[in-house]
Write an enzyme that holds these catalytic residues in place. Structure first.
Site, PDB file in Angstrom:
ATOM      1  N   ASP A   1       0.825  -1.216   0.000  1.00 47.82           N
ATOM      2  CA  ASP A   1       0.000   0.000   0.000  1.00 47.82           C
ATOM      3  C   ASP A   1       0.860   1.267   0.000  1.00 47.82           C
ATOM      4  O   ASP A   1       1.944   1.292   0.579  1.00 47.82           O
ATOM      5  CB  ASP A   1      -0.900  -0.026   1.252  1.00 47.82           C
ATOM      6  CG  ASP A   1      -2.056   0.949   1.138  1.00 47.82           C
ATOM      7  OD1 ASP A   1      -2.292   1.477   0.037  1.00 47.82           O
ATOM      8  OD2 ASP A   1      -2.718   1.188   2.160  1.00 47.82           O
TER       9      ASP A   1
ATOM     10  N   ASN B   1     -10.494  -3.156  -6.819  1.00 46.64           N
ATOM     11  CA  ASN B   1      -9.626  -2.226  -7.560  1.00 46.64           C
ATOM     12  C   ASN B   1     -10.097  -1.946  -8.994  1.00 46.64           C
ATOM     13  O   ASN B   1      -9.630  -0.993  -9.626  1.00 46.64           O
ATOM     14  CB  ASN B   1      -8.168  -2.722  -7.585  1.00 46.64           C
ATOM     15  CG  ASN B   1      -7.446  -2.568  -6.265  1.00 46.64           C
ATOM     16  OD1 ASN B   1      -6.524  -3.312  -5.944  1.00 46.64           O
ATOM     17  ND2 ASN B   1      -7.856  -1.582  -5.466  1.00 46.64           N
TER      18      ASN B   1
END
Ligand code: FPP
Length: 238
Positions: free
Chosen positions: A26, A74
């Site tokens: 991340d 996503n």
């Protein structure tokens, strides 16, 4: 439920290593933003860190490592960003295909839903799995189009199809994409949440967070997490 990896060369003198390590990569977007670069540049830098960290996991003898590369959520990102990520997966697989030594002795296995992924990428994923299936080093699970809830639902559906009418915990564990429970989850970038990653396997995971953004994540950060894991007193609810 020993977390110690038998294959561990222990060259950093670890008394214990996670048998299955999970990594949430991340912070790529923030890394790029700080440099006034497009988000794709952050993902590209993150892909290079993935290469470095997966090699280090193999060097240490960690048996399984799962990298969260693309979640089922996503797809909601702008098409340009999704395409950039798919291209990075392709680049990595083309590179591995042209020079299998790039994958070292690691075995690559993709986890997640195949639906939605281009045939071209699926073919490369299949080839990489086939080419590395006899590798005896780290099993690198690459989570692409992956969601923890979706994984559990798909495991239950597999069991229903097989004719089961009563389902045990072991049945579910054995029908998931990844093999062992996860011992340690690393999440950089300052966020402290699971984000639908390895939900079932994380039941007794230890967590390690850091503010470093994934593209800045170094081998030393991995070692900090592993040192911390060594000190954790795991009781598995007992
Ligand atoms: C989350 O950071 C990261 C992703 C959605 C993508 C992770 C993928 C890679 C690092 C590429 C992996 C490449 C290979 C070859 C396996 P974010 O973009 O949400 O960051 P932000 O929270 O700072 O916006």
């Amino acid at each position: 439920m020993a977390a110690f990896s038998k294959k561990n060369k222990n060259d950093n003198n670890y008394t214990i290593l996670p048998k299955h390590l999970g990594i949430i990569m991340d912070g790529n977007g923030r890394w790029a933003k700080k440099r006034a670069l497009p988000r794709s540049a952050g993902h590209k830098a993150g892909a290079n860190v993935f290469r470095t960290i997966s090699k280090e996991c193999e060097r240490l003898g960690i048996e399984y490592v799962t990298f969260y590369a693309f979640s089922t959520e996503n797809w909601k990102r702008p098409k340009e960003e999704v395409d950039a990520l798919m291209n990075l997966f392709m680049d990595y697989l083309l590179e591995a295909k042209s020079d299998m030594t790039k994958a070292g002795n690691s075995r690559i296995i993709f986890i997640g839903e195949r639906e939605g992924i281009s045939q071209e990428l699926l073919d490369l994923m299949d080839e990489a799995e086939e080419e590395t299936k006899s590798h005896t080093g780290t099993t690198v699970y690459l989570a692409i189009n992956y969601g923890g809830r979706q994984e559990i639902v798909s495991a239950v559906n597999k069991l229903i199809k097989s004719g089961k009418t009563q389902i045990s915990e072991d049945d579910i564990s054995n029908s998931l994409y990844t093999v062992p429970d996860c011992d340690l989850i690393i999440r950089p970038s300052g966020e402290e949440r699971l984000s639908n990653f390895l939900l079932w396997q994380a039941a007794y995971s230890e967590f390690w967070y850091s503010n470093v953004l994934w593209p800045d994540f170094k081998v030393d950060d991995l070692h900090s997490a592993l040192r911390e894991f060594e000190k954790r007193n795991r009781r598995f609810g007992g």
